[in-house]
Design an enzyme around this catalytic site. Sequence first.
Site, PDB file in Angstrom:
ATOM      1  N   LYS A  66       0.846  -1.194   0.000  1.00 23.92           N
ATOM      2  CA  LYS A  66       0.000   0.000   0.000  1.00 23.92           C
ATOM      3  C   LYS A  66       0.887   1.252   0.000  1.00 23.92           C
ATOM      4  CE  LYS A  66      -3.668   1.908   3.010  1.00 23.92           C
ATOM      5  NZ  LYS A  66      -4.407   1.610   4.246  1.00 23.92           N
ATOM      6  N   SER A 141      -9.121   1.770   2.914  1.00 22.86           N
ATOM      7  CA  SER A 141      -8.183   2.551   2.124  1.00 22.86           C
ATOM      8  C   SER A 141      -7.133   1.683   1.415  1.00 22.86           C
ATOM      9  CB  SER A 141      -7.477   3.568   3.036  1.00 22.86           C
ATOM     10  OG  SER A 141      -6.790   2.907   4.096  1.00 22.86           O
ATOM     11  N   SER A 165      -9.981  -0.883   6.709  1.00 22.54           N
ATOM     12  CA  SER A 165      -9.217  -0.619   5.486  1.00 22.54           C
ATOM     13  C   SER A 165      -8.504  -1.828   4.891  1.00 22.54           C
ATOM     14  CB  SER A 165      -8.196   0.493   5.730  1.00 22.54           C
ATOM     15  OG  SER A 165      -8.846   1.725   5.852  1.00 22.54           O
TER      16      SER A 165
END
Length: 467
Positions: A66, A141, A165
């Site tokens: 990420k 996210s 997330s």
Amino acid sequence: VTCIEVVEAYVERTKEVNPLINAVVKDRFEEALQEARQVDKLLSEGLGDDYLEEKFPLLGVPVTVKEAFSLHGMPNTSGLVSRRNVVATSDATVVSRLKQAGAIPLGVTNCSELCMWYESSNRVYGRTNNPYDLQRIVGGSSGGEGGVLAAACSVIGVGSDIGGSIRMPAFFNGVFGHKPTTGVVPNDGQFPNAHGVRTSYLCTGPMCRYAEDLELVLRVMAGPGVSKLKLNEEVSLEKIKFHCMDHDGGSVFVSPVDKELLEAQKKVVEHIESDLGVQVQRVSIHKMKYSFQIWSAMMSSKDSDGQEAQRFTDLLGDHGKPVWPLWELMKWLVGMSSHTLPAIALGLTEKVMKLNHSGNAKLVSMGKSLKEEMEALLGQDGVLLYPSHPTIAPKHHSPICMPFNFAYTAIFNILGLPVTQCPLGLGSEGLPLGIQLVAAAYNDHLTLAVARYLEQAFGGWVVPGKV
């Protein structure tokens, strides 16, 4: 096969599908291929499989990270325009541990602006699309990770989770995601990082296509912290006390649970009961109805030293000029803001939440008693089955109409419990179904074992485009 062949296959796959899904926002393919050649050279030295497995448990395995995490030489913006030129000069702790275990990073993946929204779209990299339907969201996210894994462009993903997330993207993209017990895997080296009370809610964890990979990656990520977990304990599924809750009790802020998800959960319960010969206990925990309010109040509460929670508007300014949400909204309406609408809306919501001190104190107290109730229910041998989200992957932009649906995952951050999101095949529209598996703190081994079991029964990850 050689490591170079494996990495080349993943590089080619990413080049093929990334133009459609926009999940990998910056690649390091040349470096990855060079690292693969070094792995092949190491293997040719004949050091013995046992030695290599012990020292490099992830030797030659392609991973993605990420973008909010530092990966040396890669951007680290978290989708914030003012950080567009920030490049990581070191590795986040979990990234460093994966590299030391032999994993080969292919690049970094998209997230929502400042990692605080469940659609992965920002003004730096644009929007990521769901591999099962490009008109749908990948979640957030850690949405780029969900999409890249589902599209078979990576084997393992590094995600973080303060309100779901890891689990929402894993759910929307039909892969496995694990939010560990709080405080086991280090969060260092990500932006934004948690401060004050939020350090108890933020978790870093693995996302994988296959359930069996979760435990191995969790061990590597946790490092010495893994001793707090019981991953070496044998799990007898027949001895687990299973509990089931179909929905949160009907919160006014959250969508009703989709019929297909209720049906999928029902099938899981029936399978467990008939196959394992156990009774799944249906429970109704009244306080879960206030999940969103509890999460919001606890996220903005002071820590034990009286330190205020960091304001989202300060993060938006990233140590520069303060951001005024109302002014940004005016600018957004005429296409002049460098922020996304969800980020502006969160800034406005934060200001409203600050005004209700007595209400917040009540909700914090409710959160603490819910934690005690949940720990008592689960004990050392319990697993709760609970929806991962009230709806199947929604269309782009529609989360703004139901912004609080993340409450189904967020409540477990506040409670500090380990949760595994487990895929359950595809629904009538060819979109992933799934379920959350929840255990008491430090009992991650139970949810991981049940995830492996359900993968066998329901097929786990399904290749996009197969239907």
